[in-house]
Design a protein around this motif. Sequence first.
Motif, PDB file in Angstrom:
ATOM      1  N   PHE A  90      -1.001 -23.026  19.403  1.00 45.61           N
ATOM      2  CA  PHE A  90      -0.161 -23.625  18.895  1.00 45.61           C
ATOM      3  C   PHE A  90       1.442 -23.449  18.965  1.00 45.61           C
ATOM      4  N   ASP A 131      -5.967 -19.720  18.981  1.00 46.00           N
ATOM      5  CA  ASP A 131      -5.528 -20.508  17.658  1.00 46.00           C
ATOM      6  C   ASP A 131      -3.750 -20.852  17.131  1.00 46.00           C
ATOM      7  N   THR A 182      -9.102 -25.266  15.645  1.00 41.52           N
ATOM      8  CA  THR A 182      -8.827 -25.148  16.895  1.00 41.52           C
ATOM      9  C   THR A 182      -8.311 -26.358  17.653  1.00 41.52           C
ATOM     10  N   SER A 230      -4.782 -26.944  17.341  1.00 38.01           N
ATOM     11  CA  SER A 230      -4.122 -26.415  17.883  1.00 38.01           C
ATOM     12  C   SER A 230      -3.407 -26.537  19.561  1.00 38.01           C
ATOM     13  N   THR A 238       4.333 -20.884  12.537  1.00 34.21           N
ATOM     14  CA  THR A 238       3.453 -20.085  13.295  1.00 34.21           C
ATOM     15  C   THR A 238       2.744 -19.264  12.297  1.00 34.21           C
ATOM     16  N   CYS A 295      -0.907 -27.902  21.521  1.00 30.87           N
ATOM     17  CA  CYS A 295      -0.519 -26.953  23.048  1.00 30.87           C
ATOM     18  C   CYS A 295       0.017 -28.507  23.999  1.00 30.87           C
TER      19      CYS A 295
END
Length: 129
Positions: free
Chosen positions: A64, A60, A7, A10, A123, A14
């Motif tokens: 991502f 996540d 997490t 990710s 992804t 972001c």
Amino acid sequence: MAAAPSTTVSLLVCVLGYGVFCASYIALTVNWRQRALLLWALPVIGSGLALGRARGETPDLLLFGFGGCLAALSFLLFFPRGKRKELNRRKAAGENIPDKEYEPPTWVNWTTVGAILAWIVFTFILFRG
């Protein structure tokens, strides 16, 4: 197969992707009136995350995916090469600039679409593997 990113990773992807997009946009605009458009990206990202969560995707995967796509999208901002900032200056000064002058070349559009699709595939492979 490698494990999916955590997490933290990710969220970092972001935030960095949105940061790259914002920094690129701010570098090419002249005043805060033109930069106000960045605030409209936040509800779009939020609604995209909410829609993905409603469909059962993991946070996540969504963070991502959005991060990489936003970073790839910032590539479009730099074309037409060297003219974008000058066009924004002229527009801020009150000159009427046709929208056609802001359009990037076709190869830039297709390269960006390819990069976004490649990131989405990467992804899903990473998180579904």
